[in-house]
Motif scaffolding. Structure first.
Motif, PDB file in Angstrom:
ATOM      1  N   ARG A 104     -40.071-113.324   9.536  1.00  0.00           N
ATOM      2  CA  ARG A 104     -38.672-113.673   9.850  1.00  0.00           C
ATOM      3  C   ARG A 104     -37.959-112.536  10.577  1.00  0.00           C
ATOM      4  NH1 ARG A 104     -37.416-116.805   4.210  1.00  0.00           N
ATOM      5  NH2 ARG A 104     -38.266-118.815   4.874  1.00  0.00           N
ATOM      6  N   ALA A 105     -38.183-111.303  10.124  1.00  0.00           N
ATOM      7  CA  ALA A 105     -37.561-110.145  10.782  1.00  0.00           C
ATOM      8  C   ALA A 105     -38.043-110.021  12.227  1.00  0.00           C
ATOM      9  CB  ALA A 105     -37.861-108.867   9.997  1.00  0.00           C
ATOM     10  N   LYS A 111     -35.380-112.987  19.021  1.00  0.00           N
ATOM     11  CA  LYS A 111     -34.162-113.715  19.433  1.00  0.00           C
ATOM     12  C   LYS A 111     -33.102-112.747  19.929  1.00  0.00           C
ATOM     13  CE  LYS A 111     -34.860-117.743  16.525  1.00  0.00           C
ATOM     14  NZ  LYS A 111     -34.481-118.459  15.315  1.00  0.00           N
ATOM     15  N   ALA A 112     -32.919-111.623  19.215  1.00  0.00           N
ATOM     16  CA  ALA A 112     -31.919-110.626  19.601  1.00  0.00           C
ATOM     17  C   ALA A 112     -32.244-110.017  20.961  1.00  0.00           C
ATOM     18  CB  ALA A 112     -31.830-109.534  18.537  1.00  0.00           C
ATOM     19  N   ASN A 113     -33.541-109.916  21.262  1.00  0.00           N
ATOM     20  CA  ASN A 113     -33.977-109.357  22.548  1.00  0.00           C
ATOM     21  C   ASN A 113     -33.939-110.390  23.673  1.00  0.00           C
ATOM     22  OD1 ASN A 113     -34.464-106.884  21.352  1.00  0.00           O
ATOM     23  ND2 ASN A 113     -36.647-107.273  21.046  1.00  0.00           N
ATOM     24  N   GLY A 114     -33.628-111.638  23.329  1.00  0.00           N
ATOM     25  CA  GLY A 114     -33.596-112.688  24.344  1.00  0.00           C
ATOM     26  C   GLY A 114     -34.967-113.177  24.759  1.00  0.00           C
ATOM     27  N   ASP A 115     -35.987-112.903  23.938  1.00  0.00           N
ATOM     28  CA  ASP A 115     -37.352-113.350  24.253  1.00  0.00           C
ATOM     29  C   ASP A 115     -37.465-114.860  24.166  1.00  0.00           C
ATOM     30  OD1 ASP A 115     -37.995-110.660  24.416  1.00  0.00           O
ATOM     31  OD2 ASP A 115     -38.820-110.573  22.380  1.00  0.00           O
ATOM     32  N   LYS A 116     -38.357-115.413  24.978  1.00  0.00           N
ATOM     33  CA  LYS A 116     -38.627-116.847  24.926  1.00  0.00           C
ATOM     34  C   LYS A 116     -39.439-117.125  23.653  1.00  0.00           C
ATOM     35  CE  LYS A 116     -40.980-120.598  27.194  1.00  0.00           C
ATOM     36  NZ  LYS A 116     -42.224-120.891  27.872  1.00  0.00           N
ATOM     37  N   ILE A 117     -38.906-117.949  22.788  1.00  0.00           N
ATOM     38  CA  ILE A 117     -39.580-118.279  21.532  1.00  0.00           C
ATOM     39  C   ILE A 117     -40.349-119.584  21.747  1.00  0.00           C
ATOM     40  CG2 ILE A 117     -39.296-118.748  19.065  1.00  0.00           C
ATOM     41  CD1 ILE A 117     -38.247-115.977  19.857  1.00  0.00           C
ATOM     42  N   ASP A 118     -41.661-119.474  21.819  1.00  0.00           N
ATOM     43  CA  ASP A 118     -42.495-120.664  21.948  1.00  0.00           C
ATOM     44  C   ASP A 118     -43.535-120.661  20.830  1.00  0.00           C
ATOM     45  OD1 ASP A 118     -44.365-118.767  22.761  1.00  0.00           O
ATOM     46  OD2 ASP A 118     -44.430-119.429  24.846  1.00  0.00           O
ATOM     47  N   ASP A 119     -44.331-121.716  20.775  1.00  0.00           N
ATOM     48  CA  ASP A 119     -45.323-121.828  19.699  1.00  0.00           C
ATOM     49  C   ASP A 119     -46.327-120.684  19.732  1.00  0.00           C
ATOM     50  OD1 ASP A 119     -44.104-124.098  18.758  1.00  0.00           O
ATOM     51  OD2 ASP A 119     -45.524-125.490  19.690  1.00  0.00           O
ATOM     52  N   ASN A 120     -46.701-120.238  20.916  1.00  0.00           N
ATOM     53  CA  ASN A 120     -47.663-119.145  21.035  1.00  0.00           C
ATOM     54  C   ASN A 120     -47.109-117.867  20.401  1.00  0.00           C
ATOM     55  OD1 ASN A 120     -50.252-118.226  22.010  1.00  0.00           O
ATOM     56  ND2 ASN A 120     -49.120-117.031  23.517  1.00  0.00           N
ATOM     57  N   LEU A 121     -45.857-117.536  20.699  1.00  0.00           N
ATOM     58  CA  LEU A 121     -45.238-116.349  20.111  1.00  0.00           C
ATOM     59  C   LEU A 121     -45.151-116.483  18.592  1.00  0.00           C
ATOM     60  CD1 LEU A 121     -43.821-113.605  20.488  1.00  0.00           C
ATOM     61  CD2 LEU A 121     -41.676-114.875  20.652  1.00  0.00           C
ATOM     62  N   LYS A 122     -44.812-117.658  18.115  1.00  0.00           N
ATOM     63  CA  LYS A 122     -44.721-117.877  16.665  1.00  0.00           C
ATOM     64  C   LYS A 122     -46.071-117.635  15.994  1.00  0.00           C
ATOM     65  CE  LYS A 122     -40.997-121.271  16.960  1.00  0.00           C
ATOM     66  NZ  LYS A 122     -40.656-122.694  16.815  1.00  0.00           N
ATOM     67  N   VAL A 123     -47.150-118.145  16.599  1.00  0.00           N
ATOM     68  CA  VAL A 123     -48.484-117.959  16.019  1.00  0.00           C
ATOM     69  C   VAL A 123     -48.880-116.490  16.060  1.00  0.00           C
ATOM     70  CG1 VAL A 123     -50.950-118.464  16.341  1.00  0.00           C
ATOM     71  CG2 VAL A 123     -49.275-120.312  16.445  1.00  0.00           C
ATOM     72  N   ILE A 124     -48.603-115.819  17.155  1.00  0.00           N
ATOM     73  CA  ILE A 124     -48.932-114.390  17.267  1.00  0.00           C
ATOM     74  C   ILE A 124     -48.180-113.590  16.208  1.00  0.00           C
ATOM     75  CG2 ILE A 124     -48.621-112.329  18.715  1.00  0.00           C
ATOM     76  CD1 ILE A 124     -49.312-114.174  21.128  1.00  0.00           C
ATOM     77  N   GLU A 125     -46.895-113.860  16.035  1.00  0.00           N
ATOM     78  CA  GLU A 125     -46.111-113.135  15.033  1.00  0.00           C
ATOM     79  C   GLU A 125     -46.556-113.474  13.612  1.00  0.00           C
ATOM     80  OE1 GLU A 125     -44.422-110.538  15.181  1.00  0.00           O
ATOM     81  OE2 GLU A 125     -44.054-110.458  17.312  1.00  0.00           O
TER      82      GLU A 125
END
Length: 190
Positions: A104-105, A111-125
């Motif tokens: 979550r952090a 989000k604070a950095n304005g990054d594009k949040i997609d499914d790939n980023l979610k899985v990587i994180e």
């Protein structure tokens, strides 16, 4: 599915092959685990599952294990990855509150950095958070995951069933942050 024999299972233990690649892999310390220590971890796992506190003698044995592991773990300034000879306690972190909080952090930071949040980023994180919380700076950190792990309990139980030896050790590997995209696995057959 065919069941694997204990002999074949333990043939893949890190202590069987580490010397062959020692010069090109992470620094690793091997710390003997006694059958008695294995039983203490199993009892601590049962206590955890049943939401019971350890007895005074069990806590004393866990404290002694901590001291033994801390002696080696403290040699790494970046912390370590603590596992058994055969497997890690990574199942214990899958839904751990610590992992969820880290995930979550990380997402809040994206989000604070304005990054594009997609499914790939979610899985990587998710993967990164799952692995990052296995980094241990103290033996108390490491033993927490051992105590919560069904994989560790299975491996210790199988080790205790062996007649001639107890083929399970604590393995402490120097911690390095590895990006999710850079983790590869290799398998050797015959």
């Amino acid at each position: 599915a065919e069941e694997i024999s204990a002999e074949d299972w333990y043939a893949a233990n890190i202590e069987k092959w580490y010397e062959e690649i020692e010069e090109c892999t992470f620094k690793t310390f091997f710390v003997a685990m006694t059958p008695e220590e294995g039983n203490v971890i199993l009892q601590a796992n049962k206590n955890y599952v049943n939401k019971n506190e350890p007895s005074a003698s069990e806590q004393e044995a866990l404290d002694e294990m901590e001291a033994k592991l801390d002696a080696e773990l403290s040699k790494f300034s970046s912390g370590g990855f603590v596992k058994l000879s055969c497997r890690s306690p990574k199942d214990a972190t899958a839904l751990a509150p610590e992992m969820i909080a880290r995930y979550r952090a990380a997402m809040i930071e994206h989000k604070a950095n304005g990054d594009k949040i997609d499914d790939n980023l979610k899985v990587i994180e998710l993967f990164t958070s799952h692995i990052q919380i296995l980094r241990s700076e103290t033996a108390k950190d490491a033993l927490k995951w051992f105590i919560r792990s069904g994989r560790v309990a299975q491996d210790i139980e199988m080790g205790l069933e062996q007649k001639d030896s107890f083929p399970v050790q604590f393995i402490i590997r120097e911690w390095f942050d590895i990006p999710a995209w850079a983790e590869f696995r290799g398998f050797v057959y015959n």
